[in-house]
Design an enzyme around this catalytic site. Structure first.
Site, PDB file in Angstrom:
ATOM      1  N   TYR A 107       0.854  -1.186   0.000  1.00 28.43           N
ATOM      2  CA  TYR A 107       0.000   0.000   0.000  1.00 28.43           C
ATOM      3  C   TYR A 107       0.886   1.231   0.000  1.00 28.43           C
ATOM      4  CZ  TYR A 107      -3.755  -3.202   1.508  1.00 28.43           C
ATOM      5  OH  TYR A 107      -4.656  -4.232   1.612  1.00 28.43           O
ATOM      6  N   HIS A 109      -0.457 -12.155   1.446  1.00 34.49           N
ATOM      7  CA  HIS A 109      -1.447 -11.325   0.751  1.00 34.49           C
ATOM      8  C   HIS A 109      -2.143 -12.096  -0.369  1.00 34.49           C
ATOM      9  CE1 HIS A 109      -2.140  -6.754  -0.106  1.00 34.49           C
ATOM     10  NE2 HIS A 109      -3.259  -7.425  -0.093  1.00 34.49           N
ATOM     11  N   ARG A 134     -16.559  -1.281  -1.351  1.00 30.05           N
ATOM     12  CA  ARG A 134     -15.658  -0.272  -1.926  1.00 30.05           C
ATOM     13  C   ARG A 134     -16.319   1.109  -1.997  1.00 30.05           C
ATOM     14  NH1 ARG A 134     -11.435  -3.371  -3.090  1.00 30.05           N
ATOM     15  NH2 ARG A 134     -11.796  -5.542  -3.673  1.00 30.05           N
ATOM     16  N   GLY A 135     -17.058   1.418  -0.921  1.00 29.42           N
ATOM     17  CA  GLY A 135     -17.663   2.736  -0.798  1.00 29.42           C
ATOM     18  C   GLY A 135     -19.075   2.838  -1.312  1.00 29.42           C
ATOM     19  N   SER A 158     -22.517   3.187   1.510  1.00 34.65           N
ATOM     20  CA  SER A 158     -22.197   4.306   2.385  1.00 34.65           C
ATOM     21  C   SER A 158     -23.179   5.440   2.130  1.00 34.65           C
ATOM     22  CB  SER A 158     -20.759   4.790   2.138  1.00 34.65           C
ATOM     23  OG  SER A 158     -20.666   5.442   0.878  1.00 34.65           O
ATOM     24  N   SER A 168     -13.357  -4.829   2.592  1.00 35.58           N
ATOM     25  CA  SER A 168     -14.358  -4.165   1.738  1.00 35.58           C
ATOM     26  C   SER A 168     -15.791  -4.498   2.136  1.00 35.58           C
ATOM     27  CB  SER A 168     -14.133  -4.512   0.261  1.00 35.58           C
ATOM     28  OG  SER A 168     -12.897  -4.028  -0.183  1.00 35.58           O
ATOM     29  N   PRO A 169     -16.123  -4.465   3.435  1.00 39.47           N
ATOM     30  CA  PRO A 169     -17.504  -4.747   3.829  1.00 39.47           C
ATOM     31  C   PRO A 169     -18.479  -3.671   3.372  1.00 39.47           C
ATOM     32  CG  PRO A 169     -16.275  -3.911   5.702  1.00 39.47           C
ATOM     33  CD  PRO A 169     -15.276  -4.132   4.598  1.00 39.47           C
ATOM     34  N   LEU A 170     -17.942  -2.523   2.942  1.00 38.28           N
ATOM     35  CA  LEU A 170     -18.794  -1.439   2.430  1.00 38.28           C
ATOM     36  C   LEU A 170     -18.825  -1.412   0.908  1.00 38.28           C
ATOM     37  CD1 LEU A 170     -17.846   1.398   4.955  1.00 38.28           C
ATOM     38  CD2 LEU A 170     -19.703  -0.277   5.063  1.00 38.28           C
TER      39      LEU A 170
END
Length: 327
Positions: A56, A121, A204-205, A208, A200-202
């Site tokens: 990252y 990873h 990827r945005g 929201s 990524s439980p959201l």
């Protein structure tokens, strides 16, 4: 915040962790001060589990956390990852030489001599699982790591690895729109006493308060490579998700909070790690562990967002090269 156990023999950590990929600018520009405010807010709300990776940035997210730890000494559990290379000839490397070299960089950037949880990873098929676990076991025995984890692997790989040396955690994408782990991985981790860490439980945005517009995204935003964000698929996906947003708001919840609460509700060994780069966005979901669903809520969410509702794959074919697909 409520706590959950990080594997059968691991520490108790916050039921919700923090994914720190966005500190490296994957979702837009950020800076050290903004990231540090987010980290401060996280510990103020009781988050004790933080997840990052050597790629990252590369290295930038680890550097941000390392710099923050110089001024904030709150007790936390750190997880980082190794195995992905920015090399088209060999994008995944699980060799002992690579792991032993890369952990030294992670330790230095994080400003520590011990990493509680060290993930592979992505799995490198050129390296036998037994050899890989042997390398990780030596890092545990040396005190450099507390336990090992695996990311985006199959239940079969988990069973092989766990038989060599118990695995602490498995990380995989899991949310209302990414449900493949239900076809074996959720069950295998529960059976073996391994924590399941959904990233990524959201979505990827998407899950929201924000109203995403793919036409206004930075051309460098990596989500634009994902089929679910294509001009054809994204409107179809939002047509499904918008009624879900309306429903959870009618129940008095934020969209992000309800999405994470749904993940927590699936099994007691799940520890989701939503990502954000700002304290403001963190406030949308940090109390998700306090949301309780009724059976009617569960039924309505299942009706609105049934298994497999998403249009398009969760990764491009290029991104899927190193992901183990087992169903």
């Amino acid at each position: 915040m409520k706590t959950r156990k990080l594997g059968a023999n691991g520490p108790d950590v916050s039921a919700i962790g923090l994914g720190c990929m966005s500190f490296a600018g994957f979702f837009g520009a950020t800076d050290m001060a903004t990231s540090h405010r987010c980290l401060d807010a996280a510990v103020d709300h009781g988050i004790t589990f933080f997840d990052t990776a050597n790629v990252y940035g590369p290295g930038l997210s680890e550097e941000v956390i390392g710099a923050w730890r110089k001024t904030n000494k709150a007790p936390i559990t750190l997880a980082t990852k190794v195995g992905i290379r920015r090399d088209p000839e060999r994008p995944v490397d699980n060799s002992a030489d690579h792991i032993n070299e890369q952990i030294e960089g992670s330790l230095k950037r994080l400003g520590t001599d011990h990493i509680p949880l060290y993930y592979i990873h992505r799995r490198d098929p050129a390296v036998p699982v037994e050899d890989l676990v042997g390398t990780l076991g030596r890092l545990i025995d040396s005190g450099k790591i507390g336990g090992y984890g695996l990311s985006e692997i199959s239940p079969a790989t988990l069973r092989l690895a766990h038989a060599e040396r118990p695995c602490t955690a498995v990380q995989s994408e899991y949310s209302l729109w990414s449900r493949m782990p239900e076809l074996g991985l959720v069950q295998a981790t529960a059976e073996l006493g391994v924590a399941f860490v959904p990233f990524s439980p959201l979505a990827r945005g998407v899950l929201s308060e924000a109203s995403l517009d793919i036409s206004n995204m930075n051309p460098a935003d990596y989500r634009l490579q994902i089929p679910r964000f294509s001009p054809e698929n994204f409107p179809r996906n939002m047509a499904m998700i918008d009624p879900f947003k309306s429903y959870v708001r009618s129940r008095g919840w934020t969209v992000a909070g309800a999405a994470i609460a749904w993940v927590l509700d699936q099994a007691p060994h799940m520890i989701p790690i939503p990502g954000t780069r700002t304290a403001e966005h963190l406030s949308e979901w940090v109390n998700a562990d306090q949301i309780s669903f009724t059976d009617d809520d569960r039924a309505e969410i299942d009706r609105l967002l049934p298994v497999g509702f998403a249009h398009g794959d969760r990764y491009s074919m290029q991104q899927l090269r190193s992901v183990e697909r087992y169903c």
